[in-house]
Design an enzyme around this catalytic site. Structure first.
Site, PDB file in Angstrom:
ATOM      1  CB  ALA A  34     -21.695  35.596 -15.453  1.00  0.00           C
TER       2      ALA A  34
ATOM      3  CD  GLU B   3     -26.366  30.194 -13.205  1.00  0.00           C
ATOM      4  OE1 GLU B   3     -26.656  28.853 -12.779  1.00  0.00           O
ATOM      5  OE2 GLU B   3     -25.447  29.982 -14.825  1.00  0.00           O
TER       6      GLU B   3
HETATM    7  C1  3H9 Z   1     -24.074  32.979 -14.358  1.00  0.00           C
HETATM    8  O1  3H9 Z   1     -22.936  31.980 -14.352  1.00  0.00           O
HETATM    9  C2  3H9 Z   1     -24.775  33.396 -14.970  1.00  0.00           C
HETATM   10  C3  3H9 Z   1     -24.554  32.996 -16.668  1.00  0.00           C
HETATM   11  O2  3H9 Z   1     -25.145  31.667 -16.333  1.00  0.00           O
HETATM   12  C4  3H9 Z   1     -25.327  33.150 -17.603  1.00  0.00           C
HETATM   13  C5  3H9 Z   1     -24.122  34.312 -17.980  1.00  0.00           C
HETATM   14  C6  3H9 Z   1     -25.072  34.743 -19.643  1.00  0.00           C
HETATM   15  N1  3H9 Z   1     -18.919  37.432 -10.512  1.00  0.00           N
HETATM   16  O3  3H9 Z   1     -18.168  34.104  -1.418  1.00  0.00           O
HETATM   17  P1  3H9 Z   1     -16.732  34.422  -1.584  1.00  0.00           P
HETATM   18  C7  3H9 Z   1     -16.877  37.277  -5.709  1.00  0.00           C
HETATM   19  S1  3H9 Z   1     -24.513  33.795 -12.429  1.00  0.00           S
HETATM   20  C8  3H9 Z   1     -18.566  38.199  -9.482  1.00  0.00           C
HETATM   21  O4  3H9 Z   1     -16.328  35.473  -0.545  1.00  0.00           O
HETATM   22  P2  3H9 Z   1     -15.589  31.429  -1.259  1.00  0.00           P
HETATM   23  C9  3H9 Z   1     -17.253  37.664  -4.534  1.00  0.00           C
HETATM   24  O5  3H9 Z   1     -18.094  38.806  -4.259  1.00  0.00           O
HETATM   25  C10 3H9 Z   1     -23.123  33.322 -11.537  1.00  0.00           C
HETATM   26  N2  3H9 Z   1     -17.607  38.266  -8.562  1.00  0.00           N
HETATM   27  O6  3H9 Z   1     -15.405  32.878  -1.437  1.00  0.00           O
HETATM   28  C11 3H9 Z   1     -16.021  37.824  -3.500  1.00  0.00           C
HETATM   29  O7  3H9 Z   1     -15.600  39.576  -3.613  1.00  0.00           O
HETATM   30  P3  3H9 Z   1     -14.766  39.968  -2.415  1.00  0.00           P
HETATM   31  C12 3H9 Z   1     -23.262  31.859 -11.305  1.00  0.00           C
HETATM   32  C13 3H9 Z   1     -17.433  37.033  -6.891  1.00  0.00           C
HETATM   33  O8  3H9 Z   1     -15.161  31.197  -1.094  1.00  0.00           O
HETATM   34  C14 3H9 Z   1     -15.222  37.297  -3.761  1.00  0.00           C
HETATM   35  O9  3H9 Z   1     -15.192  36.313  -5.145  1.00  0.00           O
HETATM   36  N3  3H9 Z   1     -22.119  31.933  -9.855  1.00  0.00           N
HETATM   37  C15 3H9 Z   1     -18.767  35.984  -7.814  1.00  0.00           C
HETATM   38  O10 3H9 Z   1     -16.164  31.431  -0.266  1.00  0.00           O
HETATM   39  C16 3H9 Z   1     -14.847  35.521  -3.160  1.00  0.00           C
HETATM   40  O11 3H9 Z   1     -16.285  35.042  -2.714  1.00  0.00           O
HETATM   41  C17 3H9 Z   1     -22.309  32.450  -8.910  1.00  0.00           C
HETATM   42  O12 3H9 Z   1     -24.029  32.428  -8.537  1.00  0.00           O
HETATM   43  C18 3H9 Z   1     -18.839  36.247  -9.521  1.00  0.00           C
HETATM   44  N4  3H9 Z   1     -19.125  34.881  -9.660  1.00  0.00           N
HETATM   45  O13 3H9 Z   1     -17.017  30.967  -2.140  1.00  0.00           O
HETATM   46  C19 3H9 Z   1     -21.416  31.465  -8.019  1.00  0.00           C
HETATM   47  N5  3H9 Z   1     -18.209  34.640  -6.710  1.00  0.00           N
HETATM   48  O14 3H9 Z   1     -13.433  39.274  -1.791  1.00  0.00           O
HETATM   49  C20 3H9 Z   1     -21.185  32.466  -6.673  1.00  0.00           C
HETATM   50  C21 3H9 Z   1     -17.378  35.347  -6.726  1.00  0.00           C
HETATM   51  O15 3H9 Z   1     -14.625  41.606  -3.143  1.00  0.00           O
HETATM   52  N6  3H9 Z   1     -19.951  32.532  -5.892  1.00  0.00           N
HETATM   53  N7  3H9 Z   1     -17.290  36.633  -6.375  1.00  0.00           N
HETATM   54  O16 3H9 Z   1     -15.829  40.180  -1.308  1.00  0.00           O
HETATM   55  C22 3H9 Z   1     -20.293  31.801  -5.229  1.00  0.00           C
HETATM   56  O17 3H9 Z   1     -20.855  31.351  -4.591  1.00  0.00           O
HETATM   57  C23 3H9 Z   1     -18.510  31.582  -4.284  1.00  0.00           C
HETATM   58  O18 3H9 Z   1     -18.002  32.692  -4.444  1.00  0.00           O
HETATM   59  C24 3H9 Z   1     -17.464  30.434  -4.616  1.00  0.00           C
HETATM   60  C25 3H9 Z   1     -16.663  30.882  -3.431  1.00  0.00           C
HETATM   61  C26 3H9 Z   1     -18.625  29.367  -3.473  1.00  0.00           C
HETATM   62  C27 3H9 Z   1     -17.280  30.382  -5.553  1.00  0.00           C
END
Ligand code: 3H9
Length: 690
Positions: free
Chosen positions: A63, A125
């Site tokens: 999300a 999450e």
């Molecule tokens: C969820 O899904 C809830 C649901 O179950 C229910 C809903 C009702 N949203 O980490 P990076 C941005 S909760 C918004 O440097 P990498 C991040 O801030 C979500 N933004 O890249 C950054 O921005 P900026 C569950 C996001 O290659 C840019 O993307 N999912 C999100 O090292 C690059 O990120 C997670 O918790 C997001 N979801 O790693 C996954 N994700 O460039 C969270 C990233 O402006 N994300 N951004 O600073 C990660 O673990 C890593 O970003 C990922 C990539 C492994 C995907």
């Protein structure tokens, strides 16, 4: 069609491609066109099967976290997945990169999932203080079983495609053009004919769940939660999937999600998610970075060896320098032993261990550092010794090599000024054990060149560190604030608290351990040496050190360590020593509450943090939170000292600091002007940058 969701055709198979860089988060502007596309493809008789794929580097990573805390715009993720499940023709998620959180939940709304061999799948999450709120806790156990789902959801750690395939989460794993494979897979399935069972109606994974074994595992995981609500809620939700009908369990998951998303703990953890990424954004985009192909490390002791391992783990070849062959062999031997432990634990293969060790070249000759692009010294913490090392580096290092000191306290400007190339000098303050601890304070000295700084910020990411750029001051961010906390911990002892009582107040707050357990673990002699060098004293800790009580390593410190050398046992001798020293100072013991312990130790830290901000040592208050959570165990559920201060309220903190300042006249309680300004304007909101 929208910019974010595109539909294309390969014969009778429709391909829906989500394109929302950088990580294809399911923002409102994705959900809305995605829903429309799915409805129209569902109702289109010329479409035999649907593939959901993603453009760019990854499948959907979840999300959109930035939307949490704001009013939900429909369709929400649950509505999207519910619609997906109304499609009778086969739906296939084509997963590359990472399918995380809502991304995996979307994939679980499909009949089938196929993955690239390098893909990772997970529900992280919990790391944001949440639980999967798009049906993940109810659907995942239906495929992989309740216990595996419990482990995945409570840990938040993703699994690889092969493991996901073996577990039943993924139906096929491919190498090469994933979309082409997914289309063929979908077409073949469609050719065989339905009906296709949505995951919600499957219960293969839930059959034969041993609820007693599940509860035992959930109970053990809950014990590790240390006051965090999310892991407990995750376990409850997965249990519901076993004991309740699908829709009831889904509604229960929703209720838990709604509660958690509004909690301070989740706000704190989301704050940290963005704070860590923000802290690493200091390197200006247009700066040409220097190349680092070989790293030199000076000193193969505990710190140097750990730093060398951290770089080797990031793939860098290392030249490890020591003063004698004997010390070098000892250091290399320890490194080999540490890798062997990783092999035994299963976190490293024998092959990978051999490969890592092959990256090391040992030397006792400074001339061998001539081909290194970055040299990190981890020698004795003494200005004269450090300057001597830098003098030698000045003579042998290649032009443009970055010269880093791993000092914890010393003035890096003074070190830089002692050589001919101050622009190449900076600090890399690792935390022990350096191959394990995530935090790296990158210290920018007055003359550090911007490209040198940008280079090490990038490098930090490669070696898996959470980097925070800080300025030069005594102890930088972490140790400077620690000192503000330390002096009060000792004062509390003299006034009547015991080490166990203080440590208990800390662990109840959510810290993994209290200040005295931490001192014993790190070695009390380190602080003693530092105090002596600065002409400072800490009467109890100094006396313990004079008695050879250095902590765990000597079996005695603030506590006794017996059977396993790690479990602290309260020592009546230490308590008697404290009372004697207090009596000598004319201090009569009194009862001290846990509240006072927290207030008198953490408020001075926050006060120091405000001074650090005022002086421009860090760029933003959230950088301080990143330091404390990743380097010192500040509870993640409280978001770091500055975020927590926002929750406490600046006015309350000022009021209590002034109260203690009136009574003790100690500087640590004298409110910093910035803190006062915050209290006056009431502008310190939790998580706001100040
Ligand atoms: C969820 O899904 C809830 C649901 O179950 C229910 C809903 C009702 N949203 O980490 P990076 C941005 S909760 C918004 O440097 P990498 C991040 O801030 C979500 N933004 O890249 C950054 O921005 P900026 C569950 C996001 O290659 C840019 O993307 N999912 C999100 O090292 C690059 O990120 C997670 O918790 C997001 N979801 O790693 C996954 N994700 O460039 C969270 C990233 O402006 N994300 N951004 O600073 C990660 O673990 C890593 O970003 C990922 C990539 C492994 C995907």
């Amino acid at each position: 069609m929208s910019d974010f969701v595109k539909v294309s055709r390969d014969g009778d198979v429709a391909i829906v491609t989500i394109d929302n860089p950088p990580v294809n988060a399911l923002s409102f502007h994705v959900r809305e066109p995605l829903l429309q596309a799915l409805v129209s493809l569902r109702d289109d008789p010329s479409v035999a099967a649907i593939v959901i794929a993603c453009a760019g580097r990854t499948f959907v990573a979840g999300a959109d976290i930035t939307e949490f805390g704001k009013p939900v715009q429909q369709p929400d993720l649950r509505a999207l997945i519910a619609t997906l499940e109304t499609i009778a023709k086969p739906t296939v998620a084509a997963i590359h990169g990472t399918a995380l959180g809502g991304g995996l939940e979307l994939a679980l709304g499909c009949h089938f999932r196929v993955a690239d061999a390098g893909a990772k799948l997970g529900l992280p999450e919990v790391k944001l203080g949440l639980l999967p709120g798009g049906g993940g806790t109810v659907r995942l156990p239906r495929l992989v079983g309740a216990v595996k789902a419990l482990r995945m959801i409570v840990s938040g750690s993703p699994i690889g495609a092969t493991e996901a395939h073996a577990a039943g989460l993924v139906d096929a794993v491919f190498e090469g053009d994933l979309t082409a494979h997914a289309v063929n897979f979908a077409r073949e399935i469609a050719r065989k004919g339905g009906p296709y069972t949505p995951v919600r109606d499957r219960d293969d994974g839930l059959e034969e769940t041993d609820l007693a074994a599940f509860d035992a595992e959930a109970g053990a995981l809950a014990k590790k939660a240390r006051g965090l609500e999310a892991p407990i809620a995750c376990a409850q939700a997965v249990r519901n999937a076993v004991t309740m009908p699908f829709d009831e369990a889904l509604a229960a998951e929703r209720a838990l999600f709604v509660r958690l998303v509004a909690s301070d703990q989740s706000r704190a953890q989301r704050h940290l998610f963005f704070a860590e990424r923000e802290a690493a954004k200091t390197s200006a985009k247009d700066i040409v970075k220097r190349r680092i192909t070989r790293v030199g490390i000076i000193g193969a002791g505990t710190m140097g060896g750990g730093i060398a391992m951290a770089f080797a783990n990031g793939g860098y070849p290392i030249t490890l320098l020591e003063t004698s062959q004997e010390a070098l062999q000892r250091g290399l031997g320890t490194i080999e032993k540490n890798y062997a432990v990783s092999v035994t634990r299963g976190s490293l293969t024998e092959d990978a261990k051999r490969q890592r060790l092959a990256q090391f070249k040992g030397s006792t000759d400074y001339a061998d550092l001539a081909d290194c692009d970055l040299i990190v010294e981890a020698v004795f913490e003494d200005m004269a010794v450090k300057k001597e090392v830098f003098g030698k580096l000045d003579a042998v290092a290649k032009p443009g090599a970055i010269l880093a000191t791993n000092t914890s306290y010393l003035d890096i400007n003074e070190i830089a000024a002692s050589i001919s190339r101050p622009q190449d000098v900076l600090g890399l303050h690792f935390f022990s054990p350096a191959n394990v601890m995530k935090l790296l304070e990158i210290v920018r000295a007055d003359k550090t060149a911007p490209d040198a700084l940008a280079t090490v910020v990038d490098m930090a990411r490669r070696i898996g560190k959470v980097a925070v750029v800080v300025g030069v001051c005594h102890g930088f961010v972490g140790n400077r604030m620690l000192a503000a906390r330390g002096s009060e911990s000792e004062a509390l002892l003299l006034e009547g608290a015991t080490p166990s009582q203080i440590d208990q107040a800390f662990t109840d707050f959510g810290w993994p351990m209290g200040p005295f357990q931490m001192g014993d673990l790190a070695g009390l002699d380190i602080g003693w040496r530092n105090r002596k060098a600065r002409g400072l004293t800490a009467v109890i800790a100094d006396t313990l050190c004079e008695q050879g009580r250095f902590g765990q390593k000597t079996g005695r410190g603030f506590y006794l360590y017996e059977a396993d050398a790690r479990t602290p046992i309260a020592d009546p001798e230490v308590e008697a020593l404290i009372r004697t020293k207090a009596a000598e100072k004319g201090i009569a013991p009194r009862a001290i509450s846990a509240e006072e312990i927290i207030e008198r130790t953490l408020y001075p830290m926050i006060n120091e943090g405000a001074k650090i901000l005022e002086e421009g040592i860090v760029a933003r208050s959230s950088d301080i939170d990143v330091v404390w959570v990743n380097g010192y165990g500040f509870p993640v559920g409280k978001g770091g000292p500055m975020f927590w201060a926002g929750l406490e309220g600046a006015a309350k903190i000022i009021e209590r600091l002034e109260y203690w300042h009136d009574r003790t006249a100690k500087d640590v309680f004298k409110p910093a002007p910035l803190l006062k300004a915050m209290a006056e304007t009431g502008s310190w909101e939790a998580g706001a940058s100040i």
